[in-house]
Design a protein around this motif. Structure first.
Motif, PDB file in Angstrom:
ATOM      1  N   UNK A 155     -13.685 -40.735  27.102  1.00  0.00           N
ATOM      2  CA  UNK A 155     -13.217 -41.804  26.122  1.00  0.00           C
ATOM      3  C   UNK A 155     -12.450 -42.517  26.636  1.00  0.00           C
ATOM      4  N   UNK A 156     -11.152 -42.139  27.574  1.00  0.00           N
ATOM      5  CA  UNK A 156     -10.252 -42.878  28.145  1.00  0.00           C
ATOM      6  C   UNK A 156     -10.846 -43.982  29.031  1.00  0.00           C
ATOM      7  N   UNK A 157     -11.812 -43.462  29.750  1.00  0.00           N
ATOM      8  CA  UNK A 157     -12.475 -44.459  30.729  1.00  0.00           C
ATOM      9  C   UNK A 157     -13.223 -45.742  29.980  1.00  0.00           C
ATOM     10  N   UNK A 158     -13.866 -45.055  28.753  1.00  0.00           N
ATOM     11  CA  UNK A 158     -14.307 -45.996  27.704  1.00  0.00           C
ATOM     12  C   UNK A 158     -13.728 -47.098  27.422  1.00  0.00           C
ATOM     13  N   UNK A 159     -12.317 -46.555  26.732  1.00  0.00           N
ATOM     14  CA  UNK A 159     -11.207 -47.533  26.350  1.00  0.00           C
ATOM     15  C   UNK A 159     -10.622 -48.548  27.308  1.00  0.00           C
ATOM     16  N   UNK A 183     -20.546 -30.283  23.415  1.00  0.00           N
ATOM     17  CA  UNK A 183     -21.813 -29.806  23.728  1.00  0.00           C
ATOM     18  C   UNK A 183     -22.657 -30.656  24.724  1.00  0.00           C
ATOM     19  N   UNK A 184     -22.025 -31.954  24.782  1.00  0.00           N
ATOM     20  CA  UNK A 184     -22.730 -32.954  25.572  1.00  0.00           C
ATOM     21  C   UNK A 184     -21.675 -33.350  27.069  1.00  0.00           C
ATOM     22  N   UNK A 185     -20.602 -33.279  26.583  1.00  0.00           N
ATOM     23  CA  UNK A 185     -19.651 -33.815  27.835  1.00  0.00           C
ATOM     24  C   UNK A 185     -18.412 -32.807  27.818  1.00  0.00           C
ATOM     25  N   UNK A 186     -18.175 -32.322  29.275  1.00  0.00           N
ATOM     26  CA  UNK A 186     -17.441 -31.185  29.530  1.00  0.00           C
ATOM     27  C   UNK A 186     -16.162 -31.733  29.186  1.00  0.00           C
ATOM     28  N   UNK A 187     -15.680 -32.947  29.415  1.00  0.00           N
ATOM     29  CA  UNK A 187     -14.197 -33.683  29.278  1.00  0.00           C
ATOM     30  C   UNK A 187     -14.133 -34.628  28.176  1.00  0.00           C
ATOM     31  N   UNK A 188     -14.517 -34.553  27.042  1.00  0.00           N
ATOM     32  CA  UNK A 188     -14.698 -35.826  26.053  1.00  0.00           C
ATOM     33  C   UNK A 188     -13.413 -36.768  26.115  1.00  0.00           C
ATOM     34  N   UNK A 189     -12.045 -36.296  26.398  1.00  0.00           N
ATOM     35  CA  UNK A 189     -10.992 -36.902  26.225  1.00  0.00           C
ATOM     36  C   UNK A 189     -11.106 -37.906  27.234  1.00  0.00           C
ATOM     37  N   UNK A 190     -11.303 -37.375  28.664  1.00  0.00           N
ATOM     38  CA  UNK A 190     -11.253 -38.230  29.797  1.00  0.00           C
ATOM     39  C   UNK A 190     -12.417 -39.222  29.617  1.00  0.00           C
TER      40      UNK A 190
END
Length: 234
Positions: A184-188, A175-182
């Motif tokens: 979160x990978x950047x965050x990690x 609902x807030x991010x189109x690509x949560x997985x992508x």
């Protein structure tokens, strides 16, 4: 098919699914360990710093080409001449896991010894990483029956059931991010406490690839979901 034959086929199918899942999870665990290691030099090649950076960039490029190239609709259609559609997801998992492990094993640290963030700031990075991992779980749960390692079509074929058509996710983090997985990978990647020249190179290259890969993927999502995904983009 007699009872023994059915049991043998079931054993083969479930063993293959189990191995595929273990390979997928195992590669992610190895990559997580790689990110936390201050000097991940499994196989030293004796390269000078400049050559080491070029080698590391090549490893990243190989992963990017495999990971983004194999998921394109055009590649899937082309690969159907050799790979049955129900096996494609598992083949993709094995290919991605192999390339990811290759990157971790052949990565060459360069330059001066890496610095490792210590103290309060390191604890902050750990908290950020933990929240990112929990957000991964949230994103997977939001997708419902998300087939992480592509084994769903194999089980559906064995059980003689139709695969459920993919649904556009518009709940949870979507609902807030189109690509949560992508995201979160950047965050990690950037929350790693290891600071070195080669690690900075990897973070920059992965970030650029993820941004570009998301744009390429959205073309396929528009082709699949049409106006529904265009509204989601807006």
């Amino acid at each position: 098919m007699n009872r023994v034959g059915r049991l043998c086929k079931a054993a083969i199918v479930y063993a293959f699914v189990a191995v595929t899942t273990l390979v997928g999870f195992g590669s992610l665990i190895i990559f997580g360990r790689f990110l936390s290691e201050p000097n991940p030099n499994v196989i030293g090649l004796g390269l000078n710093p400049a050559a080491g950076l070029a080698w590391d960039a090549l490893l990243c490029l190989i992963f990017f080409v495999q990971h983004s190239g194999m998921v394109r609709r055009s590649f899937r259609r082309w690969s159907e001449r050799w790979i049955p559609p129900y096996l494609f997801g598992a083949v993709y998992t094995f290919a991605s896991a192999s390339v990811l492990v290759l990157l971790c094993v052949l990565w060459q640290p360069t330059g001066s010894p890496p610095r490792v963030v210590e103290g309060v700031f390191r604890e902050v990075l750990r908290v950020v990483s933990l929240f990112a991992i929990l957000a991964f779980v949230w994103a997977i749960m939001s997708l419902g029956g998300f087939d992480v390692f592509g084994t769903g079509p194999i089980l559906a074929r064995f059980r003689q059931r139709d695969m459920v058509s993919p649904q556009l996710a518009v709940k949870g983090p979507y609902r807030w991010v189109r690509h949560p997985f992508y995201f979160l990978v950047i965050v990690l990647l950037w929350a790693s406490p290891v600071v070195s020249t080669d690690r900075l190179l990897m973070n920059v290259l992965f970030t650029i690839w993820i941004i570009l890969g998301a744009r390429w993927e959205e073309r396929d999502l528009i082709a699949t979901f049409g106006d529904a995904y265009r509204r989601h983009q807006r």
